[in-house]
Design a protein around this motif. Structure first.
Motif, mmCIF file in Angstrom:
data_model
loop_
_atom_site.group_PDB
_atom_site.id
_atom_site.type_symbol
_atom_site.label_atom_id
_atom_site.label_comp_id
_atom_site.label_asym_id
_atom_site.label_seq_id
_atom_site.Cartn_x
_atom_site.Cartn_y
_atom_site.Cartn_z
ATOM 1 N N TYR A 2 0.825 -1.145 -0.007
ATOM 2 C CA TYR A 2 0.107 -0.480 -0.103
ATOM 3 C C TYR A 2 1.040 1.200 0.033
ATOM 4 C CZ TYR A 2 0.928 0.680 4.964
ATOM 5 O OH TYR A 2 1.385 0.214 6.262
ATOM 6 N N GLU A 3 2.312 0.860 0.428
ATOM 7 C CA GLU A 3 2.862 1.637 0.551
ATOM 8 C C GLU A 3 2.759 2.711 -0.824
ATOM 9 O OE1 GLU A 3 3.843 -0.466 4.462
ATOM 10 O OE2 GLU A 3 3.246 -0.695 2.732
ATOM 11 N N VAL A 4 3.307 1.684 -1.572
ATOM 12 C CA VAL A 4 3.810 2.396 -3.336
ATOM 13 C C VAL A 4 2.666 1.751 -4.256
ATOM 14 C CG1 VAL A 4 6.045 2.606 -2.767
ATOM 15 C CG2 VAL A 4 5.980 0.372 -3.308
ATOM 16 N N GLY A 5 1.469 1.479 -3.603
ATOM 17 C CA GLY A 5 1.342 0.729 -4.788
ATOM 18 C C GLY A 5 -0.285 1.756 -5.242
ATOM 19 N N CYS A 6 -1.384 1.020 -5.350
ATOM 20 C CA CYS A 6 -2.595 1.176 -6.498
ATOM 21 C C CYS A 6 -3.462 2.538 -5.385
ATOM 22 C CB CYS A 6 -3.441 0.371 -6.594
ATOM 23 S SG CYS A 6 -4.073 -0.963 -5.955
ATOM 24 N N MET A 7 -3.101 2.449 -3.880
ATOM 25 C CA MET A 7 -3.707 3.870 -3.406
ATOM 26 C C MET A 7 -3.775 4.636 -4.082
ATOM 27 S SD MET A 7 -2.489 3.313 0.310
ATOM 28 C CE MET A 7 -3.753 5.057 1.277
ATOM 29 N N ASN A 8 -2.147 5.514 -4.961
ATOM 30 C CA ASN A 8 -2.626 6.578 -5.023
ATOM 31 C C ASN A 8 -3.251 7.276 -6.672
ATOM 32 O OD1 ASN A 8 0.071 7.162 -3.659
ATOM 33 N ND2 ASN A 8 0.915 5.948 -5.210
ATOM 34 N N THR A 9 -4.249 6.313 -7.076
ATOM 35 C CA THR A 9 -4.799 6.548 -7.985
ATOM 36 C C THR A 9 -6.201 6.341 -7.664
ATOM 37 O OG1 THR A 9 -3.720 4.684 -9.604
ATOM 38 C CG2 THR A 9 -6.140 5.150 -9.698
ATOM 39 N N PRO A 10 -7.080 6.721 -6.785
ATOM 40 C CA PRO A 10 -8.280 6.674 -5.731
ATOM 41 C C PRO A 10 -7.703 8.294 -4.456
ATOM 42 C CG PRO A 10 -8.020 4.913 -4.865
ATOM 43 C CD PRO A 10 -6.582 5.244 -5.814
ATOM 44 N N TYR A 57 -18.494 -2.922 -20.356
ATOM 45 C CA TYR A 57 -17.886 -4.097 -18.715
ATOM 46 C C TYR A 57 -16.382 -3.219 -18.429
ATOM 47 C CZ TYR A 57 -21.898 -5.853 -16.744
ATOM 48 O OH TYR A 57 -22.918 -5.837 -16.258
ATOM 49 N N MET A 58 -15.673 -3.725 -20.017
ATOM 50 C CA MET A 58 -14.455 -3.604 -20.582
ATOM 51 C C MET A 58 -14.219 -1.937 -20.818
ATOM 52 S SD MET A 58 -11.674 -6.236 -22.265
ATOM 53 C CE MET A 58 -11.646 -7.131 -20.062
ATOM 54 N N ARG A 59 -12.679 -1.587 -20.105
ATOM 55 C CA ARG A 59 -11.893 -0.090 -21.270
ATOM 56 C C ARG A 59 -10.812 -0.875 -20.781
ATOM 57 N NH1 ARG A 59 -14.605 3.943 -20.334
ATOM 58 N NH2 ARG A 59 -12.722 5.903 -20.324
ATOM 59 N N LEU A 90 -1.387 3.174 -12.723
ATOM 60 C CA LEU A 90 -3.311 3.757 -13.635
ATOM 61 C C LEU A 90 -3.090 5.161 -13.098
ATOM 62 C CD1 LEU A 90 -5.590 2.385 -14.935
ATOM 63 C CD2 LEU A 90 -6.913 2.230 -12.740
ATOM 64 N N PRO A 91 -2.896 6.379 -13.573
ATOM 65 C CA PRO A 91 -3.053 8.156 -13.622
ATOM 66 C C PRO A 91 -5.424 7.618 -13.691
ATOM 67 C CG PRO A 91 -3.313 6.919 -16.338
ATOM 68 C CD PRO A 91 -2.907 5.784 -15.748
ATOM 69 N N PHE A 92 -5.330 8.275 -12.855
ATOM 70 C CA PHE A 92 -7.145 8.875 -12.442
ATOM 71 C C PHE A 92 -7.750 8.975 -13.413
ATOM 72 C CE2 PHE A 92 -10.389 11.008 -10.004
ATOM 73 C CZ PHE A 92 -10.820 10.443 -10.419
ATOM 74 N N SER A 93 -7.291 9.527 -13.973
ATOM 75 C CA SER A 93 -8.017 9.601 -15.288
ATOM 76 C C SER A 93 -8.462 8.359 -16.507
ATOM 77 C CB SER A 93 -7.476 10.727 -16.780
ATOM 78 O OG SER A 93 -5.961 9.413 -17.410
ATOM 79 N N GLU A 94 -8.087 6.783 -15.543
ATOM 80 C CA GLU A 94 -8.270 5.959 -16.511
ATOM 81 C C GLU A 94 -9.384 5.046 -15.124
ATOM 82 O OE1 GLU A 94 -8.795 4.504 -19.379
ATOM 83 O OE2 GLU A 94 -6.722 6.492 -20.305
ATOM 84 N N PHE A 95 -9.055 5.593 -13.971
ATOM 85 C CA PHE A 95 -10.175 5.039 -12.718
ATOM 86 C C PHE A 95 -11.787 5.390 -13.021
ATOM 87 C CE2 PHE A 95 -12.036 4.941 -8.713
ATOM 88 C CZ PHE A 95 -11.228 3.666 -8.522
ATOM 89 N N HIS A 96 -12.173 4.907 -13.843
ATOM 90 C CA HIS A 96 -14.115 4.944 -13.741
ATOM 91 C C HIS A 96 -14.538 4.286 -12.372
ATOM 92 C CE1 HIS A 96 -13.156 7.839 -16.814
ATOM 93 N NE2 HIS A 96 -12.006 6.223 -17.460
ATOM 94 N N ALA A 97 -15.870 5.356 -12.229
ATOM 95 C CA ALA A 97 -16.789 4.063 -11.614
ATOM 96 C C ALA A 97 -17.574 3.154 -12.514
ATOM 97 C CB ALA A 97 -18.244 5.065 -11.165
ATOM 98 N N PRO A 98 -17.657 2.565 -11.833
ATOM 99 C CA PRO A 98 -18.532 1.301 -13.319
ATOM 100 C C PRO A 98 -19.570 1.260 -14.209
ATOM 101 C CG PRO A 98 -17.485 0.173 -11.230
ATOM 102 C CD PRO A 98 -17.406 1.263 -10.796
ATOM 103 N N TRP A 99 -19.556 0.997 -14.217
ATOM 104 C CA TRP A 99 -22.058 1.372 -15.444
ATOM 105 C C TRP A 99 -22.576 0.423 -14.588
ATOM 106 C CZ3 TRP A 99 -24.265 -2.135 -18.418
ATOM 107 C CH2 TRP A 99 -25.682 -2.196 -18.749
#
Length: 543
Positions: A277-285, A520-522, A532-541
């Motif tokens: 979590y120190e250097v992982g995907c937490m940064n995206t959200p 369902y898929m991007r 993963l940049p936040f621009s690619e993080f979306h709430a699901p449809w």
């Protein structure tokens, strides 16, 4: 009193950093701390270095012990006459290390910062009040000494026991009693070998982040990442105790007080097989203003245990309970976000807690077995199948199909990890299989042979232009697809699987299949390990 304090200092944890008290609020509303690395004095610094090198050598000896034992045996050193001098030598080394530890304790005694820290730690252990815990959170030290913040025993769940939470069982063939006994005897060597593989190099190959040497090499990076979460985002570190006794290291960033629209939503992050979590995907959200809860796999960072599926699910369960019972979130306020192998705990979570708001799986796969077969010799196929199904059964698709809520899959088009033939063959990406299995379960009439065929054609497109070409080739009308699905939902309810498409023409089912696949898929045009940049993080449809 002085003798008692000296013993606490002598046996105390290593102090890494002092985060300092919360500072003035920044313009965006988050608190800021000014921290600094703990600076040991000369005696403590040198003795700590000696103990650190001794720990590294012990780790190297541990991992190389089978080869070392074979070498010594062939040279004739495994005998009483030669083992006695060796044991005497080892005893001398241990006495020397004990003396070094005493000198380190003396160096700590002379450092006012360490004495202040140990006093706060002992006071918190005796009286674990919020004020004492707030003072203790100003220090970064060995997590094994951190007091427990939350335990599985603090909430009532009649289905949960020390045996752990429930997992989907691998499919087994039913046999008669006599045949089953004979088969068990015949396959006993395979069971033994599978157990040894899973509990030795198999688990370490699957979760390299649990290897102590790798964690030692990454320690400066992990400490820097943790300092950023605490000092820039006012993160709160917590120790949880799962039902199997493992201690789980977590980090919570609360954005509710910032007043943003997404701060009331909690994103629980599940890391990859070498992620922390120190250097992982937490940064995206975090970039998007969400409240975020990260946690480390058993055996990673400050978490204890080993990352077998049962332990992983037990850890995920207590993390969700922390979010609900202590952090004050409702299940429908929580999104589960996972990267890579974290898809197992994420899919388990939404299977076990269907009230969760949504799940986002980035660069994840449908089943571990095809990926395991890819890296092992073909002659090992039966052994690999047995080992994976019995000890490492990460069947993400099967778990995900138990969930009724919104799902988003993110596929890395240049993924080199979860492909079975290579990144140049996008159709070997196991994310494709995860999508197809989910759609086939939820919309079986739409995803008949022709539906699967057109979705595979869309998945095989090498670039966004080719994807759009496939979509336009079948003249997909998005508005019509939405109206059809909404009409079915109104008259038949929301529980999957749906029989929508049962009486439709072939062209209509193709349109629906492509429409659903794109919802369902991007795609993300990059490799497996790119953040993963936040621009690619979306709430699901949602329909």
């Amino acid at each position: 009193m002085a003798g008692w304090m000296w013993l606490r200092i002598f046996f105390g944890p290593n102090l890494q950093r002092i985060h300092g008290p919360p500072g003035q609020p920044r313009p965006e509303g988050r608190a800021r701390r000014r921290g600094w690395n703990y600076q040991p004095m000369g005696l403590e610094k040198h003795t700590d270095s000696i103990i650190g090198w001794a720990s590294v050598l012990w780790s190297l000896s541990y991992y190389s012990s089978p080869l070392l034992f074979c070498y010594l045996y062939r040279k004739g050193y495994i005998c009483s006459s030669k083992l006695l001098p060796v044991s005497q030598y080892v005893g001398t080394v241990l006495i020397c290390l004990l003396g070094v530890a005493c000198l380190r304790g003396w160096g700590r005694w002379k450092n006012s910062e360490y004495v202040q820290f140990i006093s706060i730690l002992e006071e918190t252990r005796k009286n674990n009040t919020p004020s004492n815990k707030k003072k203790l959170r100003c220090f970064d030290f060995d997590f094994s000494f951190w007091p427990v913040d939350f335990s599985w025993t603090e909430f009532s769940n009649p289905k949960l026991s020390k045996a752990g939470v429930s997992l989907l069982k691998p499919e087994t063939r039913l046999r008669g009693t006599a045949d089953g006994l004979l088969n068990h005897v015949r396959t006993l060597p395979c069971h033994v070998i599978s157990f040894l593989i899973a509990h030795s190099f198999g688990r370490r190959m699957l979760y390299p982040g649990s290897v102590g040497l790798l964690q030692k090499a990454m320690r400066p990076m992990l400490q820097q990442g943790q300092a950023k979460l605490i000092e820039e985002f006012d993160g709160q570190r917590n120790k949880l105790v799962a039902c199997d006794g493992n201690e789980i290291d977590t980090m919570f960033v609360d954005r509710r007080k910032d007043g943003g629209p997404d701060g009331k939503t909690l994103v629980i992050c599940c890391e990859g097989n070498a992620g922390f979590y120190e250097v992982g995907c937490m940064n995206t959200p975090l970039e998007g203003g969400y409240s975020v809860l990260g946690w480390n796999h058993p055996g990673f960072g400050g978490s204890t245990g080993v990352p077998f599926p049962q332990n992983e699910a037990n850890a995920m369960d207590v993390v969700i309970q922390l979010a609900v019972h202590k952090l004050g979130f409702q299940l429908n306020d929580i999104i589960i976000y996972a990267w890579s192998i974290g898809g197992f705990t994420a899919s388990w979570a939404v299977m076990s807690y269907p009230e969760l708001q949504a799940v986002v799986l980035d660069a994840s796969f449908d089943d571990l077995l095809p990926l395991a077969l890819k890296v092992m010799p073909d002659s090992w196929r039966p052994l690999v199948q047995h080992t994976v199904r019995q000890y490492m059964n990460l069947n993400n698709a099967k778990q995900l199909c138990q969930y009724q809520g919104p799902v988003l899959l993110i596929r890395r088009t240049k993924d080199e990890i979860i492909t079975t033939t290579g990144p140049e063959d996008i159709m070997s990406n196991r994310g494709n299989d995860l999508l197809l299995k989910l759609l086939q379960f939820r919309y079986p009439k739409v995803m008949a042979d022709e539906g699967v065929k057109v979705v595979r054609q869309w998945l095989g497109a090498p670039n966004p232009i080719a994807e759009a070409s496939v979509y336009s080739q079948y003249e997909v009308d998005d508005d019509w697809c939405v109206s059809v699905l909404q009409s079915y939902q109104t008259h038949n309810g929301t529980v999957f699987p749906w029989s929508v498409g049962e009486d439709m023409a072939l062209e209509c089912r193709r349109q629906l299949a492509l429409f659903l696949a794109r919802k369902y898929m991007r795609n993300f045009e990059t490799t497996h390990c790119t953040p993963l940049p936040f621009s690619e993080f979306h709430a699901p449809w949602r329909l």
